[in-house]
Design a protein around this motif. Structure first.
Motif, PDB file in Angstrom:
ATOM      1  N   LEU A  85      -5.449 -16.390 -12.572  1.00  0.00           N
ATOM      2  CA  LEU A  85      -3.908 -16.218 -12.215  1.00  0.00           C
ATOM      3  C   LEU A  85      -3.684 -18.042 -11.089  1.00  0.00           C
ATOM      4  CD1 LEU A  85      -2.245 -14.403 -10.498  1.00  0.00           C
ATOM      5  CD2 LEU A  85      -2.442 -14.479  -8.165  1.00  0.00           C
ATOM      6  N   VAL A  86      -2.083 -18.169 -11.920  1.00  0.00           N
ATOM      7  CA  VAL A  86      -1.538 -19.319 -12.000  1.00  0.00           C
ATOM      8  C   VAL A  86      -0.504 -19.381 -11.847  1.00  0.00           C
ATOM      9  CG1 VAL A  86      -2.721 -20.158 -13.729  1.00  0.00           C
ATOM     10  CG2 VAL A  86      -0.748 -18.811 -14.480  1.00  0.00           C
ATOM     11  N   GLY A  87       0.253 -18.320 -11.438  1.00  0.00           N
ATOM     12  CA  GLY A  87       1.423 -18.566 -10.333  1.00  0.00           C
ATOM     13  C   GLY A  87       1.659 -16.749 -10.317  1.00  0.00           C
ATOM     14  N   GLY A  88       2.632 -16.635  -9.959  1.00  0.00           N
ATOM     15  CA  GLY A  88       3.670 -15.381  -9.293  1.00  0.00           C
ATOM     16  C   GLY A  88       4.783 -15.295  -8.094  1.00  0.00           C
ATOM     17  N   ARG A  96       0.908 -22.322 -10.458  1.00  0.00           N
ATOM     18  CA  ARG A  96       0.058 -23.443 -10.629  1.00  0.00           C
ATOM     19  C   ARG A  96      -0.554 -23.945 -11.806  1.00  0.00           C
ATOM     20  NH1 ARG A  96      -3.998 -18.641  -7.254  1.00  0.00           N
ATOM     21  NH2 ARG A  96      -3.544 -19.098  -5.252  1.00  0.00           N
ATOM     22  N   ALA A  97       0.359 -23.672 -11.994  1.00  0.00           N
ATOM     23  CA  ALA A  97       0.259 -23.877 -13.591  1.00  0.00           C
ATOM     24  C   ALA A  97       2.186 -24.361 -14.079  1.00  0.00           C
ATOM     25  CB  ALA A  97       0.244 -23.231 -14.695  1.00  0.00           C
ATOM     26  N   THR A  98       2.321 -25.153 -14.963  1.00  0.00           N
ATOM     27  CA  THR A  98       4.027 -25.356 -15.677  1.00  0.00           C
ATOM     28  C   THR A  98       4.718 -24.297 -15.690  1.00  0.00           C
ATOM     29  OG1 THR A  98       3.119 -27.315 -16.463  1.00  0.00           O
ATOM     30  CG2 THR A  98       5.583 -26.519 -16.600  1.00  0.00           C
ATOM     31  N   ASP A  99       5.607 -23.698 -14.950  1.00  0.00           N
ATOM     32  CA  ASP A  99       6.650 -22.440 -15.467  1.00  0.00           C
ATOM     33  C   ASP A  99       5.944 -21.143 -15.147  1.00  0.00           C
ATOM     34  OD1 ASP A  99       8.771 -23.935 -16.464  1.00  0.00           O
ATOM     35  OD2 ASP A  99       7.779 -23.725 -18.627  1.00  0.00           O
ATOM     36  N   ALA A 100       4.551 -21.554 -13.944  1.00  0.00           N
ATOM     37  CA  ALA A 100       4.199 -19.832 -13.657  1.00  0.00           C
ATOM     38  C   ALA A 100       4.542 -18.812 -13.507  1.00  0.00           C
ATOM     39  CB  ALA A 100       2.922 -20.196 -13.730  1.00  0.00           C
ATOM     40  N   ARG A 144       0.633  -1.067   0.520  1.00  0.00           N
ATOM     41  CA  ARG A 144      -0.319   0.028  -0.221  1.00  0.00           C
ATOM     42  C   ARG A 144       1.056   0.819   0.172  1.00  0.00           C
ATOM     43  NH1 ARG A 144      -1.861   3.932   3.284  1.00  0.00           N
ATOM     44  NH2 ARG A 144      -0.871   3.258   5.135  1.00  0.00           N
ATOM     45  N   LEU A 145       2.496   1.404   0.359  1.00  0.00           N
ATOM     46  CA  LEU A 145       2.214   2.104   0.860  1.00  0.00           C
ATOM     47  C   LEU A 145       3.830   2.454  -0.532  1.00  0.00           C
ATOM     48  CD1 LEU A 145       3.665   2.029   4.475  1.00  0.00           C
ATOM     49  CD2 LEU A 145       1.983   3.666   3.404  1.00  0.00           C
ATOM     50  N   GLY A 146       3.927   1.535  -1.111  1.00  0.00           N
ATOM     51  CA  GLY A 146       4.216   1.706  -2.787  1.00  0.00           C
ATOM     52  C   GLY A 146       5.927   0.721  -2.348  1.00  0.00           C
ATOM     53  N   TRP A 147       6.375   0.103  -1.873  1.00  0.00           N
ATOM     54  CA  TRP A 147       7.272  -0.442  -0.619  1.00  0.00           C
ATOM     55  C   TRP A 147       7.236  -2.402  -1.760  1.00  0.00           C
ATOM     56  CZ3 TRP A 147      11.913   2.016   0.116  1.00  0.00           C
ATOM     57  CH2 TRP A 147      11.807   3.303   0.550  1.00  0.00           C
ATOM     58  N   ALA A 148       6.682  -2.690  -1.798  1.00  0.00           N
ATOM     59  CA  ALA A 148       6.360  -4.230  -2.006  1.00  0.00           C
ATOM     60  C   ALA A 148       5.612  -3.876  -3.385  1.00  0.00           C
ATOM     61  CB  ALA A 148       5.378  -4.543  -0.893  1.00  0.00           C
ATOM     62  N   HIS A 149       6.074  -4.983  -3.702  1.00  0.00           N
ATOM     63  CA  HIS A 149       5.586  -5.606  -5.473  1.00  0.00           C
ATOM     64  C   HIS A 149       5.394  -6.744  -5.847  1.00  0.00           C
ATOM     65  CE1 HIS A 149       6.540  -1.363  -6.478  1.00  0.00           C
ATOM     66  NE2 HIS A 149       7.359  -1.504  -6.246  1.00  0.00           N
ATOM     67  N   SER A 150       4.354  -7.021  -6.554  1.00  0.00           N
ATOM     68  CA  SER A 150       3.815  -8.578  -7.008  1.00  0.00           C
ATOM     69  C   SER A 150       4.515  -8.345  -8.707  1.00  0.00           C
ATOM     70  CB  SER A 150       2.128  -8.930  -6.811  1.00  0.00           C
ATOM     71  OG  SER A 150       1.378  -8.325  -7.071  1.00  0.00           O
ATOM     72  N   VAL A 151       3.976  -9.548  -9.459  1.00  0.00           N
ATOM     73  CA  VAL A 151       4.285 -10.044 -10.192  1.00  0.00           C
ATOM     74  C   VAL A 151       3.576 -11.052 -10.059  1.00  0.00           C
ATOM     75  CG1 VAL A 151       5.850 -10.468 -12.679  1.00  0.00           C
ATOM     76  CG2 VAL A 151       6.847  -8.920 -10.323  1.00  0.00           C
ATOM     77  N   GLU A 152       2.235 -11.111 -11.017  1.00  0.00           N
ATOM     78  CA  GLU A 152       1.575 -12.078 -11.324  1.00  0.00           C
ATOM     79  C   GLU A 152       1.309 -12.590 -13.139  1.00  0.00           C
ATOM     80  OE1 GLU A 152       0.239  -8.429  -8.794  1.00  0.00           O
ATOM     81  OE2 GLU A 152      -0.279  -8.427 -11.320  1.00  0.00           O
ATOM     82  N   THR A 153       1.586 -14.076 -13.326  1.00  0.00           N
ATOM     83  CA  THR A 153       1.086 -14.740 -14.310  1.00  0.00           C
ATOM     84  C   THR A 153       0.199 -14.648 -13.722  1.00  0.00           C
ATOM     85  OG1 THR A 153       3.234 -15.684 -13.890  1.00  0.00           O
ATOM     86  CG2 THR A 153       2.390 -16.909 -15.154  1.00  0.00           C
TER      87      THR A 153
END
Length: 217
Positions: free
Chosen positions: A135-138, A156-160, A119-128
């Motif tokens: 959403l199958v990975g990240g 949740r999927a190969t290589d995700a 919320r403060l802009g320091w943590a991030h996520s990358v979603e596959t």
């Protein structure tokens, strides 16, 4: 995403006082300023038996973005999936925290702390995502200067999860570094190596004060 400036933390993380052990301290708190100071100094939190412990592995897992190994099959997976950034942070951390996963360690306080960091802009996520947007990975972690401190990933999927790492390496860029905390055989197959603690600490001194990579939102 705008990053909120943080006040100083009252806690001191001094590598000169750390033992020759992966676990270097206990206690403190998970306030945003505490977390950022810990990562800047080379430590990260991971609870054990309800005790908040701080870790700085003697052999640190790191990935230099340009050294990421992308196999032919992974290249095909990159084309098969869609990648988004910071669209589903809570879904990603909840998937990483799934108690049915071996070695699951993300508890309620850790979840709350990193959701707040997002919320403060320091943590991030990358979603596959699959073709239908599922959403199958990240992965997720903290971005401090040119250092991305990876916390956890899932698939949740190969290589995700690997596809998410490919996008992360692209965004961090050649001038940055991805911290994977420890290394595993799986991570080593992707180009992760191990640096002695002193080498890692010396390297991040300049990285954490560098400008964030332009490719990172």
């Amino acid at each position: 995403m705008t990053r909120t400036p943080l006040p100083p933390t009252p806690w001191v993380f001094d590598p000169d006082q750390w033992p020759d052990d992966d676990c270097v301290a206990s206690g403190a708190d998970l306030a945003p300023s505490t977390l950022v100071e810990a990562y800047r100094r080379g430590a990260f939190p991971m609870p054990h038996d309800r005790e908040l412990l701080w870790w700085s592995p003697m052999e640190r897992g790191v990935l230099v973005p340009s050294e990421l190994r992308v196999s032919r099959s992974l290249s095909r997976s990159v084309r098969r999936f869609t990648v988004t950034v910071d669209e589903s942070f809570e879904e990603v951390i909840d998937a990483c925290a799934d108690p049915s996963r071996p070695g699951s360690w993300i508890d309620g306080p850790i979840r709350e702390a990193y959701v707040e960091m997002h919320r403060l802009g320091w943590a991030h996520s990358v979603e596959t995502r699959s073709a239908d947007g599922t959403l199958v990975g990240g992965l997720y972690g903290l971005s401090i200067g040119a250092l991305f401190a990876g916390e956890s990933m899932f698939h949740r999927a190969t290589d995700a999860s690997k596809v998410a790492l490919v996008e992360l390496a692209r965004r961090v860029g050649d001038g940055g570094l991805i911290d994977t905390q420890w290394s595993t055989t799986h991570l080593e197959s992707l180009g992760v190596t191990q640096w002695p603690r002193d080498v890692y600490l010396a390297r991040i001194e300049e990285l954490v004060d560098a400008a964030p990579p332009p490719g990172w939102a």
